[in-house]
Enzyme design. Structure first.
Site, short mmCIF file in Angstrom:
data_model
loop_
_atom_site.label_atom_id
_atom_site.label_comp_id
_atom_site.label_asym_id
_atom_site.label_seq_id
_atom_site.Cartn_x
_atom_site.Cartn_y
_atom_site.Cartn_z
N ARG A 86 83.21 46.63 21.23
CA ARG A 86 83.17 48.15 20.89
C ARG A 86 82.29 48.89 21.76
O ARG A 86 82.51 50.10 22.06
CB ARG A 86 82.69 48.07 19.48
CG ARG A 86 82.16 49.29 19.01
CD ARG A 86 83.43 50.35 18.80
NE ARG A 86 83.17 51.66 18.20
CZ ARG A 86 82.41 52.56 19.02
NH1 ARG A 86 82.10 52.26 20.40
NH2 ARG A 86 81.97 53.80 18.47
N TYR A 87 81.31 48.06 22.12
CA TYR A 87 80.05 48.80 23.29
C TYR A 87 80.22 48.23 24.45
O TYR A 87 80.16 47.01 24.47
CB TYR A 87 78.74 48.62 22.63
CG TYR A 87 78.79 49.02 21.12
CD1 TYR A 87 78.36 50.59 20.74
CD2 TYR A 87 78.79 48.25 19.88
CE1 TYR A 87 78.55 51.08 19.48
CE2 TYR A 87 78.69 48.59 18.71
CZ TYR A 87 78.55 50.00 18.46
OH TYR A 87 78.52 50.61 17.20
N ARG A 90 78.11 44.68 25.28
CA ARG A 90 78.06 43.66 24.68
C ARG A 90 79.31 43.42 23.61
O ARG A 90 80.15 44.49 23.47
CB ARG A 90 76.95 43.99 23.58
CG ARG A 90 76.73 45.20 22.77
CD ARG A 90 75.10 45.71 22.37
NE ARG A 90 75.07 46.49 21.58
CZ ARG A 90 75.04 48.08 21.98
NH1 ARG A 90 75.20 48.44 23.17
NH2 ARG A 90 74.96 48.96 20.97
N CYS A 99 81.63 30.47 5.98
CA CYS A 99 80.23 30.80 5.61
C CYS A 99 79.91 29.61 4.51
O CYS A 99 80.60 29.33 3.72
CB CYS A 99 79.70 32.05 4.98
SG CYS A 99 80.31 33.43 6.14
N CYS A 103 78.73 36.51 0.57
CA CYS A 103 78.07 37.58 0.08
C CYS A 103 79.05 38.50 -0.51
O CYS A 103 79.95 38.78 0.22
CB CYS A 103 77.18 38.28 1.20
SG CYS A 103 76.30 37.22 2.31
N CYS A 106 80.07 41.40 1.73
CA CYS A 106 80.54 41.15 3.04
C CYS A 106 81.10 42.35 3.74
O CYS A 106 82.29 42.75 3.08
CB CYS A 106 81.16 39.85 3.06
SG CYS A 106 81.50 39.45 4.78
N ARG A 108 82.91 42.51 6.52
CA ARG A 108 84.19 41.74 7.42
C ARG A 108 85.03 40.97 6.50
O ARG A 108 85.59 39.79 7.19
CB ARG A 108 83.24 40.89 8.41
CG ARG A 108 84.30 40.52 9.67
CD ARG A 108 83.68 40.22 11.14
NE ARG A 108 83.10 40.87 11.63
CZ ARG A 108 81.77 41.05 12.44
NH1 ARG A 108 81.27 39.77 12.42
NH2 ARG A 108 81.52 41.88 13.06
N ASP A 269 79.00 49.80 4.67
CA ASP A 269 80.14 50.41 4.97
C ASP A 269 81.31 50.73 4.06
O ASP A 269 81.27 50.05 3.07
CB ASP A 269 80.85 49.45 6.38
CG ASP A 269 79.81 49.20 7.44
OD1 ASP A 269 79.15 49.88 7.85
OD2 ASP A 269 79.60 47.97 7.81
N ASP A 306 77.32 52.56 10.33
CA ASP A 306 78.21 52.27 11.22
C ASP A 306 79.36 53.16 10.79
O ASP A 306 79.95 52.86 9.86
CB ASP A 306 78.67 50.96 11.27
CG ASP A 306 79.04 50.23 12.53
OD1 ASP A 306 79.75 51.02 13.54
OD2 ASP A 306 78.44 49.20 12.79
N LYS A 313 77.69 53.14 15.65
CA LYS A 313 76.37 52.96 14.97
C LYS A 313 75.61 54.32 15.22
O LYS A 313 75.67 54.66 16.32
CB LYS A 313 75.53 51.99 15.25
CG LYS A 313 76.11 50.35 14.81
CD LYS A 313 75.04 49.61 15.16
CE LYS A 313 75.44 47.94 14.70
NZ LYS A 313 76.71 47.55 15.42
C1 LIG Z 1 76.62 46.22 15.78
C2 LIG Z 1 77.47 45.79 16.90
C3 LIG Z 1 77.03 45.39 18.10
C4 LIG Z 1 75.52 45.27 18.51
O1 LIG Z 1 74.87 46.60 18.32
P1 LIG Z 1 73.40 46.68 18.64
O2 LIG Z 1 73.15 48.12 18.06
O3 LIG Z 1 73.16 46.32 20.12
O4 LIG Z 1 72.67 45.82 17.63
C5 LIG Z 1 77.82 44.82 18.97
N1 LIG Z 1 79.22 44.82 18.66
C6 LIG Z 1 79.69 45.37 17.68
C7 LIG Z 1 81.10 45.30 17.46
C8 LIG Z 1 79.07 45.72 16.53
O5 LIG Z 1 79.48 46.17 15.24
S1 SF4 Z 2 77.82 38.90 5.14
FE1 SF4 Z 2 79.84 38.04 5.42
S2 SF4 Z 2 79.65 36.99 7.14
FE2 SF4 Z 2 77.68 37.45 6.67
S3 SF4 Z 2 76.91 35.51 5.70
FE3 SF4 Z 2 77.48 37.12 4.29
S4 SF4 Z 2 79.82 36.52 3.65
FE4 SF4 Z 2 78.98 35.57 5.66
#
Ligand SMILES: *Cc1c(COP(=O)(O)O)cnc(C)c1O
Ligand code: SF4
Length: 349
Positions: A86-87, A90, A99, A103, A106, A108, A269, A306, A313
């Site tokens: 996305r960035y 990184r 996991c 949570c 969560c 994702r 989110d 985000d 972000k």
């Molecule tokens: C949050 C995130 C990052 C890391 O972002 P930082 O601001 O550097 O902590 C990298 N990739 C994805 C897809 C993210 O959601």
């Molecule tokens: S937030 Fe989602 S991915 Fe992270 S530890 Fe909790 S359940 Fe696992």
């Protein structure tokens, strides 16, 4: 043995009607609570902040029209099934969807807990060649799911492949194990990471409440920090868990005291089924303002959203700049954290 059904859970807690009427659905994360975390829950309090994070309720079965499964557009930014780019500099690698404990908030959940398991050799090698083809990628988030569900030798295999592709790749180990199952973290795991010494690792934890910081979790994080792996924490602002300045102040100060730098405080989110946990932005901003007055710069996390539709972000905080006071002279009018004002002469004009 972790608790994985409402029936088992009912042997430990008096479940409320809302908890009993939760329905597992294809978009929900499984019910799974570790013994360690269960022992931290206050049994006599149905609204215990730790209980809220891991015991599902029927409120999770409601999705709002403003919510979606993937508001961050992670799928759009995916390359193969496990790389999110996305960035520019990184990437996130979804090492596994599993996991030790799930949570309820969560973000994702479209991916987490689908029980597909760890990345295959082919997926790891594909990611390694992606890193090789993209030298602009300087950092990797080793995430999931929780990467530490994988064995030490599997993690070793992944790190070896990624660091072979780019020896200077900074790797963030994103894990909730210090909270969910701190005994997983031992000398063997740490010395495996230490052997990969061509670039730094960072530990990214998720402590959301001060009561999650136990002697066991402090020991687990200390193993990393003593080995030269700095620890940073990403909390989620959660209604009924930590949405008050006193709780967050204590959380951040206790983290800092234990050598864990509060890094992010995330606004929830817009993920389907998580509306019960979201805190109104107005309230979040008030909390942020109070924290900024009370916490040191080191203890202060970045309150961050985000943005939906993959907007990325953005920092959330009130502006301390009121306006450019005098364009001719080049002076600016500021608000102080205590509510006063100051005019600042801008030297660059
Ligand atoms: C949050 C995130 C990052 C890391 O972002 P930082 O601001 O550097 O902590 C990298 N990739 C994805 C897809 C993210 O959601
Ligand atoms: S937030 Fe989602 S991915 Fe992270 S530890 Fe909790 S359940 Fe696992």
């Amino acid at each position: 043995m972790p608790v994985t059904s409402l029936k088992e859970l009912a042997q430990h807690l008096d479940l409320t009607q809302e908890e009993l009427s939760w329905k597992e659905s294809p978009v929900s994360v499984p019910l799974r609570i570790t013994d360690h975390y269960l022992s931290l829950i206050r049994k006599d309090d149905p609204s215990d902040p730790l209980r809220r994070q891991v015991v599902p309720t029927c409120r999770e079965n409601t999705s709002l029209v403003s919510e979606s499964e993937d508001p961050l557009h992670e799928v759009v930014h995916s390359h193969g099934s496990r790389i999110i780019h996305r960035y520019a500099n990184r990437i996130a690698f979804l090492s596994t969807d599993i996991c030790p404990m799930y949570c309820r908030h969560c973000f994702r959940r479209r991916f987490t807990g689908n029980m597909e398991g760890g990345a295959t050799d082919a997926e790891i090698l594909q990611c390694a060649s992606y890193i090789k083809d993209h030298p602009e990628v300087r950092e990797m988030l080793l995430t999931g799911g929780d990467p530490l569900t994988l064995s030490d030798s599997r993690l070793d295999y992944m790190v070896t492949a990624f660091r072979k592709a780019n020896p200077r790749l900074i790797i963030r180990i994103c894990t909730r194990y210090p909270v969910s199952e701190p005994s997983r973290i031992d000398e063997n795991l740490i010395s495996m990471f230490r052997r990969h010494d061509s670039a730094p690792f960072y530990l990214l934890t998720q402590f959301n409440h001060p009561r999650e910081i136990t002697p066991e979790s402090i020991r687990a994080v200390s193993l990393f920090v003593d080995a030269g792996i700095p620890a940073m924490n990403q909390s989620v602002l959660l209604r009924g868990v930590n949405d008050d300045p006193d709780t967050l102040e204590e959380l951040c100060n206790t983290l800092l005291f234990n050598r864990i730098k509060p890094y992010y405080l995330f606004q929830g989110d817009m993920v389907s089924g998580t509306s019960d946990f979201r805190v109104p932005l107005r309230r979040g901003l008030e909390i942020e303002k109070k924290l900024r007055r009370r916490l040191s710069g080191l203890a202060m996390p970045n309150y961050t959203a985000d943005l939906p539709d993959g907007g990325g972000k953005v920092p959330l905080c009130g502006s301390y700049i009121i306006r450019e006071a005098d364009k001719e002279k080049g002076s600016w009018l500021f608000r102080t954290p205590e509510g006063g004002t100051r005019e600042v002469q801008d030297p660059s004009v």
